[in-house]
Design a protein around this motif. Structure first.
Motif, short mmCIF file in Angstrom:
data_model
loop_
_atom_site.label_atom_id
_atom_site.label_comp_id
_atom_site.label_asym_id
_atom_site.label_seq_id
_atom_site.Cartn_x
_atom_site.Cartn_y
_atom_site.Cartn_z
N UNK A 97 21.48 14.46 33.03
CA UNK A 97 21.93 13.16 32.56
C UNK A 97 21.09 12.08 33.24
N UNK A 98 20.79 11.02 32.50
CA UNK A 98 19.83 10.02 32.97
C UNK A 98 20.24 9.40 34.30
N UNK A 99 21.55 9.11 34.47
CA UNK A 99 21.97 8.47 35.72
C UNK A 99 21.79 9.40 36.91
N UNK A 100 22.10 10.70 36.70
CA UNK A 100 21.92 11.66 37.79
C UNK A 100 20.44 11.89 38.08
N UNK A 134 16.44 -0.36 39.43
CA UNK A 134 17.65 -1.13 39.70
C UNK A 134 18.03 -0.98 41.18
N UNK A 135 18.51 -2.07 41.75
CA UNK A 135 18.92 -2.04 43.15
C UNK A 135 20.03 -1.03 43.35
N UNK A 136 19.99 -0.39 44.51
CA UNK A 136 21.03 0.58 44.86
C UNK A 136 22.39 -0.12 44.92
N UNK A 137 23.43 0.61 44.56
CA UNK A 137 24.81 0.13 44.59
C UNK A 137 25.06 -1.00 43.60
N UNK A 142 23.96 2.96 38.43
CA UNK A 142 24.99 3.95 38.10
C UNK A 142 24.98 4.36 36.64
N UNK A 143 24.42 3.50 35.77
CA UNK A 143 24.61 3.71 34.34
C UNK A 143 23.78 4.86 33.80
N UNK A 144 24.31 5.42 32.72
CA UNK A 144 23.61 6.46 31.96
C UNK A 144 23.20 5.87 30.63
N UNK A 145 22.05 6.31 30.13
CA UNK A 145 21.57 5.80 28.83
C UNK A 145 21.95 6.75 27.70
#
Length: 454
Positions: A97-100, A134-137, A142-145
């Motif tokens: 998954x993209x976010x992972x 994207x900046x951490x936290x 966090x998002x998934x595409x």
């Protein structure tokens, strides 16, 4: 937990035996029968020589499930990927998954990231670069595409066909997001809505246009609070023009809540509580700097006590109650600190001034009750009304000051743009010691003539 850990070790040993004895098909069947979380635990727990066989037997999709369920912050995940040829590792990343995938890449050395991205198709690599930038936290990190999205001019039956087609690729299928012709997010529908309405109904007729979304730059803690408040299973992430960028699923929110809790506990204890399996050496190295700093701060308390040496010589009984007052004030300050950090973490409906006066009143009530209690105890114990009064007044004032410090310090740190959890319990306790001693001896000086010689 012990039973689960024991069962995990048995599973690892059993699968290792299958590999060792050449029962490759049985290994693959047994491994795929595991829960996704167990796959990650078992794979990382296999001996390295057994993993070298395992990744050759397992398909990329299964290995992607393995890495989807490993902690992306774990340094070992990079080592697991490097056990394979770069092309194999890249295919596994592409199937995640993209976010992972982005989380894993963010925690790898830059040379490895460059290698893996260079082996991906350009479009995928460009999309991944956007995610890892994207900046951490933040919500963007966090998002998934991978999400379900349709246009508002479709009918329910058409959307259901698209859902079936896209479901295999989407990380979560609880919600379908509705876009206009310019790809702006205009609403959301749930699977329940799709299943309970006629096939020929337009999506626009059942779309919920009351959209709760977050921006890519929003802090993850704020996002987690919104999801918790609304009981969402996922939440959309949009840009400033309401274009849908991705979604954040509840499993990532659970990780955020756990991460924030660990940070708060670490701050309150002045030690990183996430590293529970550290060696004694590493654990000591992490604790020593804070303890040395607190020791130096504590020396100021010792110096302050020594400056009242003449007073203690006149009334040695004063020394008996030093630790009682400093300890109780420190406990009160830590309580106020914990509440202040929690308020800053989850927010409150009260204004800052209302919270301030609430703490002032709470400190007054707690200090008065504690001071009255110790006054009664000391008076009865030492048969000296004036001594009891001095200790009681000092206790009450010390608790009020410590309570106020426990509230104000994290608030001021937050206003300066730092994490309020750094206002740790040990720091507040040491600060309370300093103020308590100063208050105690100054109050005692007012009553010194009444209990000299006791």
């Amino acid at each position: 937990m012990e039973e689960t850990a024991e069962q995990l070790q048995k599973t690892i040993a059993h699968l290792a035996d299958l590999l060792h004895s050449g029962q490759d098909e049985d290994f693959v069947v047994s491994f795929k029968a595991l829960h996704d979380f167990e796959m990650g635990q078992v794979y990382s727990g296999l001996p390295e020589q057994m993993r070298a066989v395992a990744w050759r037997l397992l398909d990329d999709e299964t290995l992607a499930d393995v890495f989807d369920n490993l902690d992306a912050d774990d340094d070992d995940i990079g080592e697991l990927l490097q056990e394979m040829p770069p092309q194999k590792a890249t295919e596994i990343l592409r199937n995640m998954y993209a976010d992972n995938e982005a989380d894993v890449l963010q925690n790898l050395p830059s040379r490895l990231v460059a290698t893996y991205l260079s082996l991906m198709p350009k479009a995928e690599a460009d999309e991944m670069r956007k995610l890892i930038d994207y900046d951490d936290q933040t919500a963007g990190s966090l998002m998934s595409t991978e999400y379900l999205a349709v246009t508002e001019d479709l009918r329910v039956v058409e959307v259901m066909r698209l859902v079936k087609h896209q479901a295999a690729e989407a990380e979560a299928i609880s919600y379908v997001y509705v876009l206009d012709n310019q790809k702006h997010l205009v609403g959301v529908i749930s699977l329940r809505d799709l299943l309970t309405h006629p096939d020929d109904m337009l999506v626009s007729d059942i779309t919920n246009d009351r959209i709760i979304s977050v921006k890519a730059g929003d802090d993850q803690q704020d996002v987690a609070q919104i999801v918790a408040d609304y009981n969402f299973l996922s939440i959309p992430v949009t840009d400033d023009n309401d274009l849908l960028l991705g979604v954040i699923t509840v499993d990532d929110i659970v990780d955020v809540i756990d991460e924030e809790a660990v940070e708060d506990y670490s701050g309150l204890a002045a030690v990183n509580v996430s590293q529970t399996d550290d060696t004694p050496w590493h654990s000591a190295i992490k604790r020593i700097p804070w303890l040395i700093a607190l020791l130096l701060l504590g020396m100021s308390t010792a110096t302050l006590i020594s400056s009242f040496d003449g007073l203690v010589k006149k009334a040695s009984i004063l020394a008996v109650f030093i630790s009682l007052i400093t300890g109780t004030a420190g406990n009160a300050g830590t309580q106020a600190l914990a509440l202040a950090v929690r308020r800053l973490a989850v927010g409150t409906d009260n204004t800052a001034w209302k919270n301030f006066w609430s703490e002032v009143l709470a400190g007054l009530l707690v200090g008065t009750a504690t001071g009255a209690s110790v006054f009664a105890i000391v008076t009865i114990w030492k048969h000296n009304f004036e001594l009891g009064l001095a200790v009681g007044i000092a206790m009450a004032i010390a608790i009020m000051v410590a309570n106020l410090a426990g509230y104000l310090v994290p608030v001021l740190i937050d206003k300066l743009g730092f994490d309020p959890a750094v206002a740790s319990g040990p720091f507040i306790t040491t600060l309370s010691d300093l103020t308590s001693v100063l208050i105690y001896f100054n109050v005692a000086q007012l009553f010194i003539s009444h209990f000299i010689g006791n």
